[in-house]
Design an enzyme around this catalytic site. Structure first.
Site, PDB file in Angstrom:
ATOM      1  N   CYS A   2       0.810  -1.213   0.000  1.00 37.10           N
ATOM      2  CA  CYS A   2       0.000   0.000   0.000  1.00 37.10           C
ATOM      3  C   CYS A   2       0.848   1.270   0.000  1.00 37.10           C
ATOM      4  O   CYS A   2       2.031   1.240   0.304  1.00 37.10           O
ATOM      5  CB  CYS A   2      -0.992   0.048   1.150  1.00 37.10           C
ATOM      6  SG  CYS A   2      -2.197  -1.270   1.115  1.00 37.10           S
ATOM      7  N   ARG A  50      -3.649   0.503  -3.183  1.00 40.55           N
ATOM      8  CA  ARG A  50      -3.956  -0.604  -2.283  1.00 40.55           C
ATOM      9  C   ARG A  50      -3.478  -1.937  -2.811  1.00 40.55           C
ATOM     10  O   ARG A  50      -3.702  -2.283  -3.962  1.00 40.55           O
ATOM     11  CB  ARG A  50      -5.469  -0.665  -2.063  1.00 40.55           C
ATOM     12  CG  ARG A  50      -5.887  -1.754  -1.099  1.00 40.55           C
ATOM     13  CD  ARG A  50      -7.328  -1.573  -0.684  1.00 40.55           C
ATOM     14  NE  ARG A  50      -7.702  -2.583   0.277  1.00 40.55           N
ATOM     15  CZ  ARG A  50      -8.615  -3.522   0.047  1.00 40.55           C
ATOM     16  NH1 ARG A  50      -9.272  -3.536  -1.080  1.00 40.55           N
ATOM     17  NH2 ARG A  50      -8.884  -4.421   0.969  1.00 40.55           N
ATOM     18  N   LEU A  51      -2.823  -2.656  -1.941  1.00 42.76           N
ATOM     19  CA  LEU A  51      -2.545  -4.068  -2.121  1.00 42.76           C
ATOM     20  C   LEU A  51      -3.555  -4.777  -1.233  1.00 42.76           C
ATOM     21  O   LEU A  51      -3.486  -4.686  -0.011  1.00 42.76           O
ATOM     22  CB  LEU A  51      -1.117  -4.404  -1.695  1.00 42.76           C
ATOM     23  CG  LEU A  51      -0.721  -5.875  -1.777  1.00 42.76           C
ATOM     24  CD1 LEU A  51      -0.747  -6.362  -3.215  1.00 42.76           C
ATOM     25  CD2 LEU A  51       0.665  -6.069  -1.181  1.00 42.76           C
ATOM     26  N   SER A  52      -4.528  -5.440  -1.827  1.00 41.52           N
ATOM     27  CA  SER A  52      -5.647  -6.015  -1.075  1.00 41.52           C
ATOM     28  C   SER A  52      -5.191  -7.216  -0.256  1.00 41.52           C
ATOM     29  O   SER A  52      -4.747  -8.211  -0.808  1.00 41.52           O
ATOM     30  CB  SER A  52      -6.750  -6.450  -2.032  1.00 41.52           C
ATOM     31  OG  SER A  52      -7.225  -5.347  -2.752  1.00 41.52           O
ATOM     32  N   GLY A  76      -0.317   0.140   5.867  1.00 43.17           N
ATOM     33  CA  GLY A  76       0.077  -0.752   6.948  1.00 43.17           C
ATOM     34  C   GLY A  76      -1.061  -1.640   7.381  1.00 43.17           C
ATOM     35  O   GLY A  76      -1.969  -1.942   6.606  1.00 43.17           O
ATOM     36  N   GLU A  77      -0.998  -2.027   8.649  1.00 46.51           N
ATOM     37  CA  GLU A  77      -2.002  -2.945   9.177  1.00 46.51           C
ATOM     38  C   GLU A  77      -2.237  -2.644  10.650  1.00 46.51           C
ATOM     39  O   GLU A  77      -1.298  -2.431  11.413  1.00 46.51           O
ATOM     40  CB  GLU A  77      -1.535  -4.388   9.018  1.00 46.51           C
ATOM     41  CG  GLU A  77      -2.554  -5.409   9.424  1.00 46.51           C
ATOM     42  CD  GLU A  77      -2.089  -6.835   9.184  1.00 46.51           C
ATOM     43  OE1 GLU A  77      -2.763  -7.752   9.708  1.00 46.51           O
ATOM     44  OE2 GLU A  77      -1.067  -7.053   8.509  1.00 46.51           O
ATOM     45  N   ASP A 100      -9.582  -3.068   8.142  1.00 49.39           N
ATOM     46  CA  ASP A 100      -8.983  -2.443   9.312  1.00 49.39           C
ATOM     47  C   ASP A 100      -8.992  -0.920   9.175  1.00 49.39           C
ATOM     48  O   ASP A 100      -9.033  -0.197  10.160  1.00 49.39           O
ATOM     49  CB  ASP A 100      -7.572  -2.975   9.585  1.00 49.39           C
ATOM     50  CG  ASP A 100      -6.598  -2.830   8.437  1.00 49.39           C
ATOM     51  OD1 ASP A 100      -7.025  -2.564   7.290  1.00 49.39           O
ATOM     52  OD2 ASP A 100      -5.386  -3.013   8.674  1.00 49.39           O
TER      53      ASP A 100
END
Length: 181
Positions: A2, A50-52, A76-77, A100
């Site tokens: 992302c 975005r990287l899903s 991030g996450e 998230d």
């Protein structure tokens, strides 16, 4: 992976330049091939690649609250988002995704600036609160996810990678020896 970026023209007479925001976001295309999104709300523009990974179908960014007054982008996450989500739902919040990222707007609605204290993870995020005219830029306590910024006059620009800032025509390309030292 992302990537996020944005422009804020707080104090300036005009909103952020959509073409410049798009160019910054395009510079981050390698960080998120699955989707991209932008929003301009008053003096602030936010964009994300975005990287899903979480909520593959409904987690596109920027994400807003129900009335569109708060927008957020995340690189991030958030590790504890499931617990935060459950708590927010108990308080009556209705979340539209399993992302998230969406947890952030609702947590901010509940806790204000202290919402960051509840987050566990590796992240850099930008949140725009149009009602309060407040832009929040923050990252995880360990600085795992970078967040770069630059200012020029009434314009604040930021990105999760320097490549996006290099799309700004006014950003100097020379190394500042004092800053390097």
């Amino acid at each position: 992976m992302c990537g996020i970026c944005g422009l804020a023209t707080v104090g300036a007479a005009s909103p952020p330049d959509p073409a410049l925001l798009a160019a910054m976001n395009e510079a981050l295309a390698h960080r998120g091939p699955d989707s991209d999104g932008t929003t301009i709300n008053g003096p602030v523009g936010l964009a994300a690649r975005r990287l899903s990974i979480i909520d593959l179908q409904h987690g596109d960014q920027p994400i807003a609250n129900e009335d569109g007054s708060i927008h957020v982008v995340l690189n991030g996450e958030i590790y504890n988002y499931r617990q935060l989500r459950a708590e927010l739902e108990r308080r009556g919040h209705r979340l539209a995704s399993r992302s998230d990222t969406e947890v952030l707007v609702h947590l901010y609605e509940d806790r204000g600036l202290e919402f960051v204290e509840e987050l566990r993870g590796m992240f850099a995020l930008a949140l725009w609160d149009a009602r309060r005219r407040r832009l929040v830029l923050t990252r995880d306590r360990f600085g795992i996810k970078p967040l770069y910024y630059a200012t020029e006059g009434d314009v604040l620009s930021f990105a999760s990678e320097l490549k996006a800032l290099l799309r700004l025509p006014w950003l100097p390309r020379e190394i500042d020896p004092d800053a390097l030292h």
